[in-house]
Scaffold this active site. Structure first.
Site, short mmCIF file in Angstrom:
data_model
loop_
_atom_site.label_atom_id
_atom_site.label_comp_id
_atom_site.label_asym_id
_atom_site.label_seq_id
_atom_site.Cartn_x
_atom_site.Cartn_y
_atom_site.Cartn_z
N TYR A 158 -126.44 8.15 22.42
CA TYR A 158 -127.80 7.66 22.70
C TYR A 158 -128.12 6.43 21.86
O TYR A 158 -128.65 5.43 22.36
CB TYR A 158 -128.80 8.78 22.39
CG TYR A 158 -130.26 8.40 22.55
CD1 TYR A 158 -130.87 8.43 23.80
CD2 TYR A 158 -131.02 8.02 21.45
CE1 TYR A 158 -132.21 8.09 23.95
CE2 TYR A 158 -132.35 7.68 21.59
CZ TYR A 158 -132.94 7.72 22.84
OH TYR A 158 -134.27 7.37 23.00
N LYS A 182 -129.02 2.61 23.20
CA LYS A 182 -130.33 2.00 22.94
C LYS A 182 -130.19 0.68 22.18
O LYS A 182 -130.92 -0.28 22.43
CB LYS A 182 -131.22 2.98 22.16
CG LYS A 182 -131.81 4.09 23.02
CD LYS A 182 -132.86 3.56 23.97
CE LYS A 182 -133.60 4.66 24.69
NZ LYS A 182 -134.61 4.15 25.63
#
Length: 314
Positions: free
Chosen positions: A136, A140
């Site tokens: 993640y 990002k």
């Protein structure tokens, strides 16, 4: 302005919708909130079709595959691939359709695991993120890389915000997969129903800065309208407002009028001990901004959860 909000039915999207409806919207703004039911953003063709359908001039990009510590630990590859596809499709469709400005949403968990505190906007790429959610986090971080690319090559005004831990009405209150605060709210509710102790995963010692979703929504509107840097901006309460997981659990117990015992399951992972963020840049822009006090925001969130339990617990 035609403002398309991806992830529009999630925690932050619902908060923006409420803030706009409660009088913060402007007459020259048309707001369009979309969810995964409107388009699969991992598909480039569906994303392109969504942009052709709504013809936005501005985008707030919130859509993401998200989850708490334990979901991340299980599925780092899925978090990486899903979010990379979503972000690339949204930013590229925005570029190709001539969108004037995109504001994407990052997270403080993307910062290096080994760092000095407080963290600030210049430190995002200074080292590997925490191993628990590297998929993640790297996905990002790539939004920041793409924003710079679109700015340098095409002159696009694409930027990103970095909120600390967001909570509020319409959160994901799933105990297994949700974030710590909504998970605790659900646990307190169940412990109260069964008359049992409240079991908190971990030691309760890690510290977090929590931001109320409605405060974040008001800041999102300011960023969309006024903030012109490509570099991200941290949206957070001050360092002095950091609370431990134990203190958060106690605030929830008080708000839910739970009188039982608190037990800490130290066999469960704590995750990152802290990720204290500086909001100095935000304060330079908005020295007078008033955040909702933590206990008041917790009380309002618990009241919403109690009133909407049938839907909120799913």
């Amino acid at each position: 302005k035609r403002i398309l909000v991806t992830g529009g039915t999630g925690l932050v999207g619902r908060a923006i919708e409420k803030v706009v409806a409660d009088g913060e919207g402007r007459p020259d703004e048309e707001w369009i909130f979309v969810s995964s039911r409107d388009a699969d953003l991992t598909s480039s063709s569906e994303t392109k079709a969504l942009f052709e359908r709504h013809k936005p001039t501005h985008v707030i990009h919130l859509a993401a595959m998200v989850g708490g510590l334990f979901k991340n630990l299980r599925s780092n590859l899925d978090f990486w691939r899903t979010n990379i596809h979503i972000n690339d499709n949204v930013l590229h469709s925005a570029h190709e359709s001539g969108v004037q400005k995109v504001v994407s949403c990052l997270s403080t968990c993307i910062f290096p695991d080994k760092t000095t505190y407080p963290i600030d906007e210049t430190m995002i790429h200074n080292g590997p993120p925490h191993s628990s959610n590297f998929g993640y986090s790297y996905a990002k971080r790539m939004i920041d890389v793409q924003n710079r690319g679109y700015s340098e090559q095409h002159g696009r005004r694409f930027t990103a915000v970095i909120p600390t831990n967001v909570f509020g009405p319409h959160d994901n209150f799933n105990i297994e997969d949700g974030h710590v605060l909504p998970g605790l709210i659900h646990k307190v509710y169940l412990a109260k129903q069964s008359g049992s102790a409240l079991t908190v995963w971990g030691t309760g010692k890690p510290r977090r800065q929590f931001i109320y979703s409605l405060d974040l929504a008001r800041l999102f509107l300011w960023v969309l309208r006024e903030y012109d840097e490509v570099e991200p901006i941290i949206l957070s309460v001050g360092e002095e407002d950091e609370v431990s997981i134990r203190e958060a659990a106690e605030a929830i117990a008080e708000a839910m009028e739970f009188g039982g015992e608190l037990v800490f399951d130290t066999t469960k992972s704590d995750g990152q001990f802290k990720k204290t963020a500086s909001n100095a840049k935000l304060r330079r822009y908005l020295p007078e901004f008033q955040f909702t006090p933590f206990r008041k925001a917790v009380k309002e969130t618990c009241a919403w959860f109690n009133a909407n339990y049938a839907n909120a617990r799913k």
